[in-house]
Design a protein around this motif. Structure first.
Motif, PDB file in Angstrom:
ATOM      1  N   GLU A  49       0.830  -1.210   0.000  1.00 25.59           N
ATOM      2  CA  GLU A  49       0.000   0.000   0.000  1.00 25.59           C
ATOM      3  C   GLU A  49       0.859   1.252   0.000  1.00 25.59           C
ATOM      4  O   GLU A  49       0.536   2.249  -0.654  1.00 25.59           O
ATOM      5  CB  GLU A  49      -0.933   0.002   1.215  1.00 25.59           C
ATOM      6  CG  GLU A  49      -2.066  -1.010   1.130  1.00 25.59           C
ATOM      7  CD  GLU A  49      -3.003  -0.915   2.312  1.00 25.59           C
ATOM      8  OE1 GLU A  49      -2.979   0.138   2.990  1.00 25.59           O
ATOM      9  OE2 GLU A  49      -3.746  -1.882   2.571  1.00 25.59           O
ATOM     10  N   MET A  50       1.971   1.211   0.731  1.00 29.27           N
ATOM     11  CA  MET A  50       2.846   2.378   0.828  1.00 29.27           C
ATOM     12  C   MET A  50       3.754   2.500  -0.388  1.00 29.27           C
ATOM     13  O   MET A  50       4.113   3.598  -0.799  1.00 29.27           O
ATOM     14  CB  MET A  50       3.705   2.277   2.092  1.00 29.27           C
ATOM     15  CG  MET A  50       2.903   2.171   3.372  1.00 29.27           C
ATOM     16  SD  MET A  50       3.949   1.935   4.818  1.00 29.27           S
ATOM     17  CE  MET A  50       4.648   3.579   4.987  1.00 29.27           C
ATOM     18  N   PHE A  51       4.139   1.346  -0.952  1.00 34.13           N
ATOM     19  CA  PHE A  51       5.068   1.329  -2.070  1.00 34.13           C
ATOM     20  C   PHE A  51       4.602   0.261  -3.047  1.00 34.13           C
ATOM     21  O   PHE A  51       5.071  -0.880  -3.019  1.00 34.13           O
ATOM     22  CB  PHE A  51       6.487   1.046  -1.571  1.00 34.13           C
ATOM     23  CG  PHE A  51       7.543   1.211  -2.625  1.00 34.13           C
ATOM     24  CD1 PHE A  51       7.773   2.450  -3.209  1.00 34.13           C
ATOM     25  CD2 PHE A  51       8.301   0.134  -3.035  1.00 34.13           C
ATOM     26  CE1 PHE A  51       8.741   2.600  -4.184  1.00 34.13           C
ATOM     27  CE2 PHE A  51       9.277   0.277  -4.013  1.00 34.13           C
ATOM     28  CZ  PHE A  51       9.491   1.517  -4.585  1.00 34.13           C
ATOM     29  N   PRO A  52       3.635   0.588  -3.908  1.00 34.65           N
ATOM     30  CA  PRO A  52       2.982  -0.418  -4.750  1.00 34.65           C
ATOM     31  C   PRO A  52       3.929  -1.198  -5.655  1.00 34.65           C
ATOM     32  O   PRO A  52       3.586  -2.298  -6.093  1.00 34.65           O
ATOM     33  CB  PRO A  52       1.986   0.414  -5.575  1.00 34.65           C
ATOM     34  CG  PRO A  52       1.722   1.623  -4.753  1.00 34.65           C
ATOM     35  CD  PRO A  52       3.013   1.924  -4.065  1.00 34.65           C
ATOM     36  N   GLY A  53       5.093  -0.663  -5.926  1.00 35.61           N
ATOM     37  CA  GLY A  53       6.002  -1.340  -6.838  1.00 35.61           C
ATOM     38  C   GLY A  53       6.863  -2.418  -6.213  1.00 35.61           C
ATOM     39  O   GLY A  53       7.710  -3.001  -6.890  1.00 35.61           O
ATOM     40  N   ILE A  54       6.666  -2.728  -4.929  1.00 33.02           N
ATOM     41  CA  ILE A  54       7.572  -3.666  -4.267  1.00 33.02           C
ATOM     42  C   ILE A  54       7.510  -5.060  -4.891  1.00 33.02           C
ATOM     43  O   ILE A  54       8.516  -5.765  -4.974  1.00 33.02           O
ATOM     44  CB  ILE A  54       7.281  -3.731  -2.745  1.00 33.02           C
ATOM     45  CG1 ILE A  54       8.346  -4.564  -2.032  1.00 33.02           C
ATOM     46  CG2 ILE A  54       5.880  -4.257  -2.479  1.00 33.02           C
ATOM     47  CD1 ILE A  54       9.761  -4.033  -2.151  1.00 33.02           C
ATOM     48  N   GLY A  55       6.339  -5.470  -5.357  1.00 32.03           N
ATOM     49  CA  GLY A  55       6.253  -6.771  -6.018  1.00 32.03           C
ATOM     50  C   GLY A  55       7.089  -6.814  -7.275  1.00 32.03           C
ATOM     51  O   GLY A  55       7.723  -7.834  -7.584  1.00 32.03           O
ATOM     52  N   GLU A  56       7.101  -5.702  -8.020  1.00 32.28           N
ATOM     53  CA  GLU A  56       7.931  -5.624  -9.222  1.00 32.28           C
ATOM     54  C   GLU A  56       9.410  -5.695  -8.865  1.00 32.28           C
ATOM     55  O   GLU A  56      10.209  -6.288  -9.598  1.00 32.28           O
ATOM     56  CB  GLU A  56       7.620  -4.345  -9.995  1.00 32.28           C
ATOM     57  CG  GLU A  56       6.234  -4.316 -10.612  1.00 32.28           C
ATOM     58  CD  GLU A  56       6.022  -5.489 -11.568  1.00 32.28           C
ATOM     59  OE1 GLU A  56       6.950  -5.817 -12.327  1.00 32.28           O
ATOM     60  OE2 GLU A  56       4.942  -6.087 -11.516  1.00 32.28           O
TER      61      GLU A  56
END
Length: 270
Positions: A49-56
């Protein structure tokens, strides 16, 4: 952020703690794995939620591993790899990539997370011609790692030393440099260093990383540190950077990819 790597997560009796989120398990969750607990998923979702790109970032780091290992085995004729901060097994682990291309490759994994140890059997499969071993050790004790790895690896021949998403769990940059120097001093000319590391540098999208890192450090273990491009470069002092140099790990030899705030590089010991 990056959350593969090391750092024990057990109580004083050696039992795995399930009440505190832990890097290897949260990283596994971001990669779509099932080796995680509710607390890991809660913290992992909050970071998303805070850093949506973490999965990428997680997927890019894993893809970088595959490209780097393939290059070293196919193009640099490397047949020995020391993978420190292994994390939980997923698809295309280091030995699988290496031995698919060179069945005689020898791979040593290192981690000190008890839950990683319970899954080590998945990392100990090997082609008949090669060898795969697992060492239960902390990345901050490189001399112990080297002594144990010598049972499987020949340090008279080149070795690829892999530190993917692990130095960010060593908060003191001087100590992190010392770990790298100790490891690279022990391997001969023609060896390689493979690194990834999270950053706050805005040119690769790291500006949004700090709040997520602060949340992580307050709610999970071990604490994480982002570093600048210059600090990342300092780990490779005295080594020869391979093209394209320091790049977002997503774009290392894959320039069409969108950048993620995780540096990646491969360097050769002259």
């Amino acid at each position: 952020m990056s959350a593969e790597g090391t750092g024990g997560n057990a109580d004083t009796n050696g039992r795995i703690r399930t009440d505190v989120a832990h890097n290897a398990r949260v990283w596994n969750y971001w990669l779509g794995g099932k080796d995680n607990y509710p607390v890991d998923r809660v913290v992992g979702e909050q970071v998303v939620e805070m850093f949506p790109g973490i999965g990428e970032v997680a997927r890019a780091d894993r893809a970088f591993l595959g490209r780097a290992v393939a290059h070293l085995v196919e193009d640099a004729d490397i047949r020995q790899l020391l993978d420190i901060g292994t994390g939980l097994p997923t698809g295309d682990n280091t030995h699988e990539v290496a031995q698919r291309l060179a069945p005689e490759a020898r791979v040593v994994y290192v981690d000190n997370d008890p839950i990683v140890l319970t899954h080590a059997h998945a990392l100990l499969t090997s082609s008949p011609e090669g060898s795969t071993a697992y060492i239960d050790a902390d990345a901050r004790d490189p001399r112990r790692i080297l002594r144990a790895a010598a049972d499987t690896l020949d340090f008279e021949r080149p070795v690829a030393v892999m530190l993917l998403g692990i130095l960010n769990f060593v908060p003191d940059t001087g100590e992190a440099r010392s770990i790298v120097r100790t490891l690279m001093d022990a391997v001969p000319s023609g060896s390689y260093l493979v690194l990834t590391h999270p950053t706050l540098d805005a040119d690769v999208g790291g500006a949004g990383n700090q709040p997520a890192m602060d949340f992580w450090n307050a709610n999970a273990t071990p604490p994480i540190t982002g570093r600048t491009r210059a600090e990342f470069l300092s780990f490779m002092e005295g080594l020869e950077l391979l093209e394209p140099g320091i790049e977002s790990c997503a774009r290392w030899r894959y320039p069409e990819a969108a950048p993620v705030p995780q540096f990646g590089a491969v360097a050769r010991k002259p």
